[in-house]
Design a protein around this motif. Structure first.
Motif, mmCIF file in Angstrom:
data_model
loop_
_atom_site.group_PDB
_atom_site.id
_atom_site.type_symbol
_atom_site.label_atom_id
_atom_site.label_comp_id
_atom_site.label_asym_id
_atom_site.label_seq_id
_atom_site.Cartn_x
_atom_site.Cartn_y
_atom_site.Cartn_z
ATOM 1 N N ALA A 168 2.445 9.571 4.090
ATOM 2 C CA ALA A 168 2.861 9.484 5.493
ATOM 3 C C ALA A 168 1.993 8.490 6.261
ATOM 4 O O ALA A 168 2.480 7.719 7.091
ATOM 5 C CB ALA A 168 2.807 10.863 6.137
ATOM 6 N N GLU A 169 0.686 8.523 5.953
ATOM 7 C CA GLU A 169 -0.232 7.587 6.616
ATOM 8 C C GLU A 169 0.114 6.144 6.243
ATOM 9 O O GLU A 169 0.140 5.256 7.096
ATOM 10 C CB GLU A 169 -1.668 7.901 6.217
ATOM 11 C CG GLU A 169 -2.694 6.965 6.855
ATOM 12 C CD GLU A 169 -4.101 7.255 6.384
ATOM 13 O OE1 GLU A 169 -5.044 6.606 6.900
ATOM 14 O OE2 GLU A 169 -4.271 8.110 5.500
ATOM 15 N N ALA A 170 0.393 5.909 4.972
ATOM 16 C CA ALA A 170 0.749 4.556 4.525
ATOM 17 C C ALA A 170 2.051 4.092 5.161
ATOM 18 O O ALA A 170 2.205 2.925 5.538
ATOM 19 C CB ALA A 170 0.860 4.526 3.000
ATOM 20 N N LYS B 239 0.829 -1.201 0.000
ATOM 21 C CA LYS B 239 0.000 0.000 0.000
ATOM 22 C C LYS B 239 0.863 1.250 0.000
ATOM 23 O O LYS B 239 0.570 2.231 -0.708
ATOM 24 C CB LYS B 239 -0.916 -0.003 1.227
ATOM 25 C CG LYS B 239 -1.809 1.223 1.309
ATOM 26 C CD LYS B 239 -2.700 1.166 2.544
ATOM 27 C CE LYS B 239 -3.570 2.414 2.633
ATOM 28 N NZ LYS B 239 -4.432 2.394 3.850
ATOM 29 N N GLN B 240 1.949 1.224 0.780
ATOM 30 C CA GLN B 240 2.840 2.381 0.793
ATOM 31 C C GLN B 240 3.477 2.591 -0.579
ATOM 32 O O GLN B 240 3.594 3.723 -1.062
ATOM 33 C CB GLN B 240 3.927 2.196 1.858
ATOM 34 C CG GLN B 240 4.867 3.406 1.946
ATOM 35 C CD GLN B 240 6.012 3.181 2.900
ATOM 36 O OE1 GLN B 240 6.220 2.067 3.375
ATOM 37 N NE2 GLN B 240 6.758 4.227 3.201
ATOM 38 N N GLU C 192 0.966 13.942 0.121
ATOM 39 C CA GLU C 192 1.996 13.714 1.139
ATOM 40 C C GLU C 192 1.403 13.123 2.409
ATOM 41 O O GLU C 192 1.999 12.272 3.077
ATOM 42 C CB GLU C 192 2.727 15.012 1.455
ATOM 43 C CG GLU C 192 3.677 15.499 0.384
ATOM 44 C CD GLU C 192 2.938 16.114 -0.797
ATOM 45 O OE1 GLU C 192 1.710 16.288 -0.693
ATOM 46 O OE2 GLU C 192 3.595 16.420 -1.809
ATOM 47 N N GLY C 193 0.188 13.560 2.741
ATOM 48 C CA GLY C 193 -0.475 13.021 3.930
ATOM 49 C C GLY C 193 -0.803 11.551 3.782
ATOM 50 O O GLY C 193 -0.623 10.755 4.713
ATOM 51 N N LYS C 194 -1.268 11.166 2.591
ATOM 52 C CA LYS C 194 -1.575 9.753 2.357
ATOM 53 C C LYS C 194 -0.317 8.894 2.384
ATOM 54 O O LYS C 194 -0.329 7.771 2.879
ATOM 55 C CB LYS C 194 -2.290 9.607 1.020
ATOM 56 C CG LYS C 194 -3.696 10.189 1.007
ATOM 57 C CD LYS C 194 -4.352 9.992 -0.344
ATOM 58 C CE LYS C 194 -5.767 10.559 -0.341
ATOM 59 N NZ LYS C 194 -6.430 10.400 -1.663
ATOM 60 N N ALA D 293 3.212 5.055 8.078
ATOM 61 C CA ALA D 293 2.931 4.763 9.490
ATOM 62 C C ALA D 293 2.244 3.407 9.632
ATOM 63 O O ALA D 293 2.553 2.631 10.547
ATOM 64 C CB ALA D 293 2.066 5.873 10.086
ATOM 65 N N GLN D 294 1.315 3.126 8.721
ATOM 66 C CA GLN D 294 0.633 1.833 8.770
ATOM 67 C C GLN D 294 1.613 0.689 8.510
ATOM 68 O O GLN D 294 1.507 -0.377 9.109
ATOM 69 C CB GLN D 294 -0.499 1.819 7.748
ATOM 70 C CG GLN D 294 -1.660 2.745 8.111
ATOM 71 C CD GLN D 294 -2.714 2.804 7.027
ATOM 72 O OE1 GLN D 294 -2.498 2.339 5.911
ATOM 73 N NE2 GLN D 294 -3.864 3.386 7.349
ATOM 74 N N THR E 141 0.915 4.077 -2.900
ATOM 75 C CA THR E 141 0.641 5.484 -2.576
ATOM 76 C C THR E 141 1.792 6.372 -3.033
ATOM 77 O O THR E 141 1.583 7.474 -3.548
ATOM 78 C CB THR E 141 0.422 5.639 -1.062
ATOM 79 O OG1 THR E 141 -0.598 4.727 -0.628
ATOM 80 C CG2 THR E 141 -0.011 7.060 -0.725
#
Length: 279
Positions: free
Chosen positions: A174-176, A120-121, A170-172, A178-179, A124
């Motif tokens: 960073a979220e990926a 997913k990362q 960029e937020g997505k 972190a996940q 993204t």
């Protein structure tokens, strides 16, 4: 279900072992009674001493009856667990696995989650890559086109690249990320817990085997002491109460040995489950 099967199977195995010990205890009591009768007939033992051995036979018969009832109840419980109307005997398998903690379902699931998070990362992050499109158009006609040909074709190439979207991309990403880190941490934690469970289960197997060996030695000593006391009872050198105590120690040691034997099977079953194996 595996844990319940192990518990019910262990209860049945212990009940069966106690029944065997009770039947052997009854045989010992009957042998003591026969020895006391011979000693009484030879004038070496008082009638009251012979009556002590008779009472011990009756007590052992009660032990056998209770053990049979307990075994029947354990088998009925196994039948209920397996949805059977008939009593069922569940035997504990004794084979010890040789696999690793990577076979544990929790570890496999955690690794799969970590792999999905990494993909997913990556997906993204690839949103930064521009989108390229191409269109090819061809036509044919009976009449000539302006170029003097009966056919013509056209190729269109387009490039779309989002340079700025207010930080949403960029937020997505960073979220990926972190996940991914969280999933990888959970996978590592699952591996560590599985390894610890295997190590703990292995220790329990070694402890159970040690207890089993000691219980067998204790039973052998008790049997020898009982043999000597039975001979002394028949010769009039050992009292009926002392002989009964010796027989009681054999019975208790026999029950302990049977219980220890089941303990080894339970520990081995728990080790198999720690390795990720089933029933």
């Amino acid at each position: 279900l595996d844990a319940a099967l192990v518990q019910v199977a262990a209860a049945g195995a212990v009940a069966e072992g106690v029944l065997g010990a009770s039947e052997r205890g009854l045989e010992t009591a009957q042998a003591h009674l026969a020895a006391a009768q011979r000693a009484e007939k030879a004038g070496l033992l008082a009638p009251v001493a012979r009556m002590v051995t008779e009472a011990d036979v009756l007590r052992r018969e009660q032990d056998v009856a209770k053990a049979r009832a307990d075994l029947a109840a354990a088998r009925r419980a196994a039948g209920v667990l397996l949805a059977s109307e008939e009593p069922v005997t569940i035997e504990l398998p004794a084979a010890v696995p040789t696999g690793g903690e990577g076979e544990v379902p929790e570890v496999i699931a955690a690794d799969a989650m970590a792999t999905a998070a990494r993909r997913k990362q990556t997906a993204t992050t690839l949103t930064y890559v521009p989108v390229v499109g191409a269109v090819f158009t061809g036509m044919a006609s009976d009449e000539e086109f302006l170029n003097g040909e009966n056919t013509q074709w056209k190729v269109q190439i387009g490039l779309q690249w989002t340079l700025f979207d207010g930080g949403a991309r960029e937020g997505k990403i960073a979220e990926a990320a972190a996940q991914r880190r969280a999933a990888e941490a959970q996978a590592e934690s699952a591996r560590l817990k599985a390894a610890q469970a295997v190590a703990d289960a292995q220790d329990q197997v070694e402890l159970a085997r040690t207890r089993d060996a000691l219980a067998q030695k204790q039973l052998a000593v008790a049997k020898e002491a009982e043999r000597i006391s039975r001979r002394g009872l028949e010769e009039g050198n050992v009292g009926a109460i002392d002989a009964r105590d010796a027989a009681e120690r054999v019975f208790q040691a026999d029950v302990a040995a049977e219980t220890a034997k089941v303990g080894v099977l339970v520990a081995e079953s728990n080790l198999r489950r720690a390795h990720g194996g089933g029933w």
